[in-house]
Design an enzyme around this catalytic site. Structure first.
Site, PDB file in Angstrom:
ATOM      1  N   HIS A  57       1.007  -1.140  -0.101  1.00  0.00           N
ATOM      2  CA  HIS A  57       0.171  -0.028   0.042  1.00  0.00           C
ATOM      3  C   HIS A  57       0.766   1.243   0.126  1.00  0.00           C
ATOM      4  CE1 HIS A  57      -2.907  -3.229   1.479  1.00  0.00           C
ATOM      5  NE2 HIS A  57      -3.720  -2.226   1.008  1.00  0.00           N
ATOM      6  N   ASP A 188      -9.446   8.530   6.384  1.00  0.00           N
ATOM      7  CA  ASP A 188     -10.768   8.649   6.121  1.00  0.00           C
ATOM      8  C   ASP A 188     -11.855   7.569   6.480  1.00  0.00           C
ATOM      9  OD1 ASP A 188     -10.933  11.239   4.382  1.00  0.00           O
ATOM     10  OD2 ASP A 188      -9.522  10.129   3.188  1.00  0.00           O
ATOM     11  N   ASN A 218      -7.023  12.650   2.675  1.00  0.00           N
ATOM     12  CA  ASN A 218      -6.780  12.694   1.115  1.00  0.00           C
ATOM     13  C   ASN A 218      -7.641  12.320   0.410  1.00  0.00           C
ATOM     14  OD1 ASN A 218      -7.078   9.709   1.053  1.00  0.00           O
ATOM     15  ND2 ASN A 218      -5.045   9.044   1.675  1.00  0.00           N
ATOM     16  N   VAL A 220      -9.752  10.026  -0.372  1.00  0.00           N
ATOM     17  CA  VAL A 220      -9.995   8.763  -1.373  1.00  0.00           C
ATOM     18  C   VAL A 220      -9.870   7.568  -0.449  1.00  0.00           C
ATOM     19  CG1 VAL A 220      -8.512   7.374  -3.087  1.00  0.00           C
ATOM     20  CG2 VAL A 220      -8.420  10.011  -3.041  1.00  0.00           C
ATOM     21  N   HIS A 295      -4.125   3.418  -3.708  1.00  0.00           N
ATOM     22  CA  HIS A 295      -4.115   2.869  -2.525  1.00  0.00           C
ATOM     23  C   HIS A 295      -3.678   1.599  -1.914  1.00  0.00           C
ATOM     24  CE1 HIS A 295      -6.264   1.596   1.562  1.00  0.00           C
ATOM     25  NE2 HIS A 295      -6.564   0.506   1.105  1.00  0.00           N
ATOM     26  N   GLU A 453     -20.368  -0.926  23.210  1.00  0.00           N
ATOM     27  CA  GLU A 453     -19.643  -2.225  23.301  1.00  0.00           C
ATOM     28  C   GLU A 453     -18.402  -2.391  22.894  1.00  0.00           C
ATOM     29  OE1 GLU A 453     -24.055  -2.803  24.256  1.00  0.00           O
ATOM     30  OE2 GLU A 453     -22.863  -2.167  22.459  1.00  0.00           O
ATOM     31  N   HIS A 517     -31.753 -12.440  22.774  1.00  0.00           N
ATOM     32  CA  HIS A 517     -30.654 -12.407  23.999  1.00  0.00           C
ATOM     33  C   HIS A 517     -30.270 -13.534  24.404  1.00  0.00           C
ATOM     34  CE1 HIS A 517     -31.964  -8.383  24.032  1.00  0.00           C
ATOM     35  NE2 HIS A 517     -31.106  -7.893  24.750  1.00  0.00           N
TER      36      HIS A 517
END
Length: 621
Positions: A57, A188, A218, A220, A295, A453, A517
């Site tokens: 990357h 981002d 950036n 993106v 990226h 949580e 639950h």
């Protein structure tokens, strides 16, 4: 497109030059050409490393080059030759895919483990490589493993909370033995992830002014530009969450402006966490600059050649770091040694002035838990039937009350999880005055996480990682809601962090809350999780054993899974045998069948064995 204005604007709209006192722009004294050489060298090193094995990357790490210079050269207090120094500033890379940003800075600043051979092993097949695709806690200079996006900012909130609690507990006038600052880089995606939003909300509420977030803006992501999915006003959102906001309009190369913004981190009058919005360009100076393709894929051989030509570099030279760049970073180890020695002298003076407090502080710094905790657990308990969630309170609350190592938290379920120990103080800003009267301060060790949580578990990871053994976090919620927390629980387990999660209401019976639950599948999930110790005690005696094992197993995270409903005290369990994982509670010679049970179902298995023998003549062990 990044703005070209070389300016820094505060959250109030005032130019930073009016707000910063003293030496506000140390980077301006550096020769600009030399600074640009450092930045170019950094970007090309990243491009070459990704091109080497055609993986990686590159874009984000290249775009953040100037931020790295501002942080490691001009801002952070650390010692690369003492990476575990207790009072170091801590850096978290929440956008962990940009790991080369951190690896290259570790190499350039002199961390011994990150040597040249290791750095160039990025994405190689070397089994001992220290450069995996995301930063991992085992590597010197890496504070925490940050894989899934958003985890890092939540971890950073936990680290900042740890620093606040320790400072409030041990610092004395003239002796700030805990003064480290937490810096966190986000992208981002971290702002979009739910856990990131929880972290920003809670960190702002807590007024963690020892936390600075740098936003690599950036615009993106993998699919395209961010405005395709998110058009919110980030700065307004952060201010609404209780953060102070500073804009840096040119993050490509204006190191001085970034340094000026970062210098506000330790501003004595600041009462909020700091959010620095830095405009950058992903894949800067390449032919895919500002594009999504920059990226997660190498830039391409021809592209890298063109960048080198544009910089005036030899396109046939790879992995080149000029001598001027090496000289630029050369003073950092000696500077770190000075910081380290000054702090040790402060600690010596503190020990003389406050010997009792210093003794406890050093004990905790070394990760040593006061062994008296075992003596605080009652030797005997009532024989009446009891929910094991209430057994928890009988077993661990006396321990937590007396021993400062423990920090206990719950996601808005204090009445249900029964971990509110006597004389507890809430961890909250000391100036907060709540409507309900549950005020607190930073010495507090009971954390009201609210209905968050996921971030509860991620913050616990940060608390545990601040310094191993200094803080032992305990989280709590209904077992079903640990499905919300599971990604962060998993990250803590992968890092071998010592954390105890208390999961109540674990029965597969319907109960008053209905099928939503019923955590039927969750035991299987957590039993399968690497480095996770999952324990379901069958009565109060086994609850004692569960806590003993969880506290003493320091290289794993644990879940103690307990019942909401009342269950019998079997009278045949043994706290000392829980450590075995399984043991026989009723042995029968020549048994025809073996019954296996855990937790709330243990008493049923005992009843069934008795029924089989008395009614059907079947011997069951």
């Amino acid at each position: 497109m990044a703005a070209t204005t070389n300016s820094v604007i505060s959250g109030t709209g005032e130019p930073m030059s009016r707000l910063i006192n003293g030496d506000k722009e140390p980077a301006k004294r550096q020769n600009k050409a030399d600074l640009q050489l450092v930045i170019q060298s950094f970007r090309l090193l990243i491009a070459d490393l990704c091109q080497q094995f055609n993986m990686g990357h590159p874009g984000g790490a290249m775009g953040m080059a100037a931020i790295g210079v501002a942080l490691w050269k001009y801002t952070m207090i650390y010692h690369p030759h003492q990476p575990g120094w207790f009072n170091r500033d801590r850096f978290i890379l929440s956008n962990g895919h940009a790991c080369l940003f951190q690896y290259c800075n570790l190499y350039l600043t002199g961390y011994k483990a990150m040597n040249w051979e290791q750095l160039t092993s990025y994405h190689s097949d070397r089994a001992d490589s220290l450069c995996p695709g995301h930063p991992e806690i085992e590597i010197e200079g890496i504070e925490m493993t940050t894989g899934p996006l958003g985890q890092g900012i939540a971890n950073a909130v936990g680290l900042a909370m740890a620093g606040k609690n320790l400072a409030a507990t041990y610092n004395q006038p003239g002796y700030d033995v805990v003064s480290s600052h937490i810096y966190c880089m986000v992208g981002d995606a971290c702002l979009q992830e739910g856990v990131g939003c929880e972290a920003f909300s809670y960190g702002g509420h807590l007024k963690l002014n020892n936390l600075t977030v740098i936003y690599d803006n950036n615009q993106v992501s993998c699919d395209g530009t961010v405005d395709m999915v998110n058009t919110e006003d980030v700065n307004a959102k952060m201010r609404a969450c209780g953060w102070e906001v500073i804009d840096v309009m040119d993050g490509r190369s204006d190191v001085a402006s970034i340094v000026a913004a970062l210098s506000m981190s330790r501003s004595p009058g600041r009462t909020k966490p700091l959010f620095i919005n830095v405009r950058t360009v992903i894949g800067v100076d390449s032919n895919v600059a500002g594009m999504a393709i920059a990226h997660g894929a190498p830039l391409g051989k021809d592209n890298v050649v063109e960048i080198k030509k544009a910089y005036g570099w030899d396109p046939e030279t790879h992995f080149y770091i000029p001598e001027k760049v090496k000289t630029f970073y050369a003073d950092i180890p000696s500077r770190g040694e000075k910081h380290f020695e000054e702090w040790n002298e402060l600690l010596k003076a503190y020990s003389k002035a406050h010997p009792d407090l210093a003794a406890e502080f050093k004990h905790r710094m070394n990760g040593e838990l006061d062994f008296s905790w075992r003596d605080l657990i009652p030797p005997k308990f009532p024989t009446d039937p009891l929910p094991t969630r209430k057994s928890n309170s009988l077993v661990i609350n006396p321990v937590v009350e007396k021993i400062n190592t423990f920090m206990v938290g719950t996601a808005d379920l204090t009445p249900s999880v029964n971990l509110d120990y006597k004389n507890k103080v809430a961890f909250n800003p000391p100036d907060l005055r709540t409507t309900c009267g549950f005020d607190g301060d930073y010495t507090g060790r009971y954390i009201h996480f609210g209905i968050r949580e996921h971030v509860m578990a991620a913050i616990a990871n940060g608390l545990a990682a601040y310094a191993p053994g200094t803080i032992l976090p305990i989280t709590s919620s209904f077992f079903m809601f640990y499905l919300y927390a599971a990604p962060a629980v998993r990250m803590g387990a992968l890092q071998h962090l010592h954390i105890i999660h208390v999961a109540t209401h674990d029965s597969i019976g319907a109960g008053e809350d209905g099928p939503t639950h019923q955590p039927i599948e969750l035991a299987a999930l957590y039993r399968a999780m690497p480095n996770m110790l999952y324990i379901r005690p069958g009565d109060t005696e086994e609850v004692v054993g569960a806590w003993r094992v969880a506290i003493e197993t320091k290289d794993k995270s644990s879940i103690i899974s307990v019942s909401r409903h009342t269950i019998p005290q079997t009278g045949v369990t043994d706290r000392d045998k829980v450590v075995k994982g399984a043991y026989v509670i009723k042995e029968v010679e020549n048994a025809e069948v073996t019954l296996v049970a855990t937790g709330a179902e243990l008493s049923f298995a005992l009843n069934v064995s008795q029924h089989l023998e008395e009614k059907q003549g079947i011997k069951a062990r």
